[in-house]
Design a protein around this motif. Structure first.
Motif, PDB file in Angstrom:
ATOM      1  N   LEU A  86       0.836  -1.214   0.000  1.00 25.26           N
ATOM      2  CA  LEU A  86       0.000   0.000   0.000  1.00 25.26           C
ATOM      3  C   LEU A  86       0.865   1.257   0.000  1.00 25.26           C
ATOM      4  O   LEU A  86       1.714   1.432   0.864  1.00 25.26           O
ATOM      5  N   ARG A  87       0.633   2.099  -0.965  1.00 21.88           N
ATOM      6  CA  ARG A  87       1.341   3.385  -1.015  1.00 21.88           C
ATOM      7  C   ARG A  87       0.420   4.517  -0.616  1.00 21.88           C
ATOM      8  O   ARG A  87       0.851   5.605  -0.282  1.00 21.88           O
ATOM      9  N   GLN A  88      -0.884   4.249  -0.710  1.00 19.14           N
ATOM     10  CA  GLN A  88      -1.849   5.286  -0.335  1.00 19.14           C
ATOM     11  C   GLN A  88      -2.025   5.260   1.166  1.00 19.14           C
ATOM     12  O   GLN A  88      -2.627   4.350   1.713  1.00 19.14           O
ATOM     13  N   ASN A  89      -1.496   6.290   1.820  1.00 19.44           N
ATOM     14  CA  ASN A  89      -1.554   6.290   3.274  1.00 19.44           C
ATOM     15  C   ASN A  89      -2.970   6.477   3.797  1.00 19.44           C
ATOM     16  O   ASN A  89      -3.338   5.965   4.831  1.00 19.44           O
ATOM     17  N   ARG A  90      -3.737   7.293   3.080  1.00 16.81           N
ATOM     18  CA  ARG A  90      -5.037   7.666   3.647  1.00 16.81           C
ATOM     19  C   ARG A  90      -6.131   6.767   3.085  1.00 16.81           C
ATOM     20  O   ARG A  90      -5.895   5.621   2.773  1.00 16.81           O
ATOM     21  N   MET A  91      -7.342   7.295   2.935  1.00 16.96           N
ATOM     22  CA  MET A  91      -8.462   6.404   2.667  1.00 16.96           C
ATOM     23  C   MET A  91      -8.456   5.772   1.265  1.00 16.96           C
ATOM     24  O   MET A  91      -9.144   4.789   1.044  1.00 16.96           O
ATOM     25  N   ALA A  92      -7.685   6.324   0.334  1.00 12.93           N
ATOM     26  CA  ALA A  92      -7.697   5.777  -1.021  1.00 12.93           C
ATOM     27  C   ALA A  92      -7.103   4.370  -1.073  1.00 12.93           C
ATOM     28  O   ALA A  92      -7.157   3.717  -2.104  1.00 12.93           O
ATOM     29  N   HIS A  93      -6.549   3.889   0.054  1.00 13.76           N
ATOM     30  CA  HIS A  93      -5.956   2.547   0.038  1.00 13.76           C
ATOM     31  C   HIS A  93      -7.002   1.485  -0.295  1.00 13.76           C
ATOM     32  O   HIS A  93      -6.672   0.439  -0.833  1.00 13.76           O
TER      33      HIS A  93
END
Lengths: 111, 224
Positions: B165-172
């Motif tokens: 996962l590179r998306q730290n926030r909710m887009a994960h």
């Protein structure tokens, strides 16, 4: 006229700030020189806009003011892009660091 | 098989203890990643027998999940990793249902779905937002799912290792689906029950967060 005065005041204020940062060694000599020349040019152009018309005609743009807009917009957009990429990169590095610390210091259940 | 539940938690004091106990009945270990909470989340997690990992800086749910997965795989040698929410929306008793297709070797990943199951009290606006996400997910990842933003997931160790996962926030949530599609992992949706309580609604994604999710995804697709 008011616009020119305000712009000149703004430019001077920025130059003073840049100078202070240079003196505090937060800004290198090259950047200091670049920003000084840039803001001096801003003042010169605001008082004698016809100087840019000459350059504009050479490169084939109607007015000097248009030339400035054509040059500055791509530079601004590109700078924003660079900043976003760099911020993203730093964010990733920070996350990796936070993750490593969290895993190295994991607390296991006692029982 | 060693099953580890990963629970990312941010300011879940008062709820996290019960969630840990609920999940712990059906897994071998519970890992709580305290994402720099300002309340007693960490203390409660420790008191209720979870492995506690603490983020010194608030990095977001995606980052917390990745930290928990790294720990579960590398340190605890998990064979199955389950993503479980901290706020009491999910039911521990549904974990066996989620992991069974993986234990049986039928699929690599299972994804919880509110719409195959009995969703309790989903507000209309949120229901429509989730429907829109179904179409968006199909267009971007090629996965046609009944519920794209459900945090209840289970992965075989092989699948969990292949996801980064590179998306730290909710887009994960969308990023996980993208990677399942990219890496051609086999998956199945499992009907689960999500309880919408007042506390979870207040904390859940506001409709305005949609803009942020889309912009994060946009950046991830065009900048990285």
């Amino acid at each position: 006229m008011l616009f020119k005065i305000l712009l000149a005041i703004f430019a001077v204020v920025v130059m003073v700030r840049v100078f202070k940062q240079y003196r505090a060694k937060k800004v290198g000599a090259n950047w200091f020189g670049f920003w000084m020349i840039f803001w001096v040019l801003v003042i010169v152009v605001s008082y004698t806009p016809q100087t840019t018309d000459l350059i504009a005609q050479v490169v084939g743009v109607g007015r000097g003011v248009d030339l400035i807009v054509y040059i500055s917009l791509p530079i601004i957009f590109y700078s924003i892009f660079r900043l976003v990429v760099r911020q993203d990169q730093q964010n990733k590095e920070l996350t990796d660091l936070v993750r490593k610390i969290a895993i190295d210091n994991a607390e296991k259940p006692k029982n | 098989m060693k099953i580890v539940a990963v629970i990312p938690a941010y300011n879940e004091g008062g709820r996290i203890g019960e969630t840990i106990l609920d999940a712990a009945r059906f897994v071998d270990a519970v890992v709580v990643v305290d994402d720099c909470s300002k309340d007693t989340t960490g203390v409660e997690a420790r008191a209720h027998g979870a492995h506690l990992l603490t983020h010194l800086v608030n990095c977001g749910q995606g980052a917390a999940l990745q930290t928990g997965m790294d720990y579960a795989l590398k340190i605890l040698r998990a064979e199955i990793v389950v993503h479980f929410d901290a706020d009491g929306q999910m039911r521990g008793e549904e974990i066996p249902m989620m992991v069974k297709p993986i234990v049986d070797g039928q699929v690599d990943v299972t994804l919880g779905s509110r719409f195959l199951g009995k969703a309790e009290n989903i507000p209309l606006a949120r229901r429509w937002m989730l429907k829109a996400a179904v179409v968006f997910t199909y267009l971007t990842s090629g996965l046609w799912l009944s519920d794209t933003h459900n945090g209840f997931r289970a992965f075989s160790a092989r699948a969990a290792r292949s996801i980064r996962l590179r998306q730290n926030r909710m887009a994960h949530a969308s990023e996980i689906l993208d990677q399942i599609g990219d890496k051609k992992l086999s998956y199945r949706e499992i009907p689960v029950t999500i309880r919408y309580t007042e506390a979870s609604l207040a904390k859940g994604q506001k409709t305005g967060a949609l803009f942020r999710i889309v912009s994060d995804l946009f950046k991830s697709k065009f900048i990285h």
